[in-house]
Enzyme design. Structure first.
Site, PDB file in Angstrom:
ATOM      1  N   GLU A 276       0.738  -1.449   0.122  1.00 19.58           N
ATOM      2  CA  GLU A 276      -0.010  -0.107  -0.083  1.00 19.58           C
ATOM      3  C   GLU A 276       0.915   1.370  -0.016  1.00 19.58           C
ATOM      4  O   GLU A 276       0.325   2.219  -0.146  1.00 19.58           O
ATOM      5  CB  GLU A 276      -1.120  -0.073   1.278  1.00 19.58           C
ATOM      6  CG  GLU A 276      -2.049  -0.921   1.136  1.00 19.58           C
ATOM      7  CD  GLU A 276      -2.846  -1.218   2.156  1.00 19.58           C
ATOM      8  OE1 GLU A 276      -2.608  -0.633   3.399  1.00 19.58           O
ATOM      9  OE2 GLU A 276      -3.946  -1.791   2.061  1.00 19.58           O
TER      10      GLU A 276
ATOM     11  N   GLU B 284       7.616 -22.031   8.110  1.00 18.96           N
ATOM     12  CA  GLU B 284       8.234 -21.037   8.962  1.00 18.96           C
ATOM     13  C   GLU B 284       9.045 -21.753   9.951  1.00 18.96           C
ATOM     14  O   GLU B 284       9.936 -20.787  10.645  1.00 18.96           O
ATOM     15  CB  GLU B 284       6.713 -20.504   9.961  1.00 18.96           C
ATOM     16  CG  GLU B 284       6.255 -21.557  10.890  1.00 18.96           C
ATOM     17  CD  GLU B 284       5.153 -21.052  11.794  1.00 18.96           C
ATOM     18  OE1 GLU B 284       5.119 -21.373  12.782  1.00 18.96           O
ATOM     19  OE2 GLU B 284       4.239 -20.443  11.173  1.00 18.96           O
TER      20      GLU B 284
END
Length: 272
Positions: A82, A113
């Site tokens: 953004e 992960e």
């Protein structure tokens, strides 16, 4: 430092959720959500320190990286993605990295992960260097992918920060500028996409917004550098200019904005 405990995994304050009416579920979630801004407020000094360090690096030509797994990784990617449309910066200035790559943005790739080599490998793809700043995001504070990436950064003299929701967590120990937002147990035990995720999002908002203001990407309270990628943003830009130039000629201002390509460039042209 004290002993480490995973508050994020502790038992919910609510029982037998399946028997609750929807109205009650919503009320309790709302009660829990209200705790998040108060927890963020407690760590504003740590957030400020991190932002000042980020700004220093970016003024020297560095970049900001977010790295995380699962929900934490996705939130970093959202914030990074953004920045170009909001602040008019190049897409390579703020970069979000998620364990498992692009596929993991929409699909759970949770086992990745635990990979202690991949985080640093993913950062190396961007030719990361000492000008850059890396923020590791991990609600639990124990994600091996993130912790090992920060440790590798430290070995290479690359400054790091972290965002987590447990006190005295391993990821905090690996970071130069740790932020720990202690929001307490989740409504659903261990569902850290809820309060923890909200806390991470609020802090990421602060990091990117305050950094971009410091870098001169906002004037007054306006997004003068926003990309004019759709009619809504063009309309917003026209209204900013109408206000700044004290004009009510919408079409004339719009044509000028489209000609110059940004609010800032239009204002510069009008004031020169």
């Amino acid at each position: 430092m004290g002993s480490f405990q995973k508050i994020t995994e502790s038992e919910s304050n609510y029982r037998h959720l399946e028997k609750m009416p929807v109205k009650e579920i919503l009320s309790h979630i709302n009660i829990e959500d209200k705790k998040v801004p108060a927890a963020v407020k407690k760590v504003l000094p740590q957030i400020e320190s991190l932002i000042n360090a980020v700004v220093d690096k970016m003024l020297m030509g560095g970049r900001l990286f977010y790295i995380g797994a699962g929900t934490s990784g996705r939130l970093g990617i959202v914030d990074a993605s953004e920045c170009p449309p909001t602040f008019g910066v190049p897409s390579g200035l703020v970069i979000g990295i998620i364990a498992g790559g692009k596929k993991a943005i929409t699909t759970s790739v949770e086992q990745i992960e635990d990979d202690i080599q991949q985080g640093w490998k993913d950062l190396q793809k961007y030719k990361i260097n000492t000008k850059d700043f890396v923020v590791g995001i991990a609600a639990s504070g124990t994600t091996p992918y993130v912790i090992s990436a920060l440790k590798s950064c430290k070995e290479k003299n690359i400054l790091t920060g972290s965002i987590s929701c447990n006190p005295h967590s391993p990821v905090s120990k690996a970071a130069d500028y740790p932020i720990e937002i202690i929001v307490g147990p989740e409504f659903i035990t261990g569902s850290t996409r809820m309060k923890s995720g909200t806390a991470e999002k609020l802090v990421l908002n602060m990091i990117s917004t305050a950094t971009m203001i410091q870098l001169g990407r906002i004037e007054d309270n306006h997004m003068v550098n926003m990309q004019l990628t759709n009619e809504k943003l063009i309309d917003r830009g026209v209204h900013i200019l109408m206000q700044e130039l004290k004009s009510d000629d919408y079409e004339k201002i719009k044509s000028m904005l489209l000609y110059y390509g940004s609010v800032k460039k239009t204002l510069t042209a009008c004031h020169s």
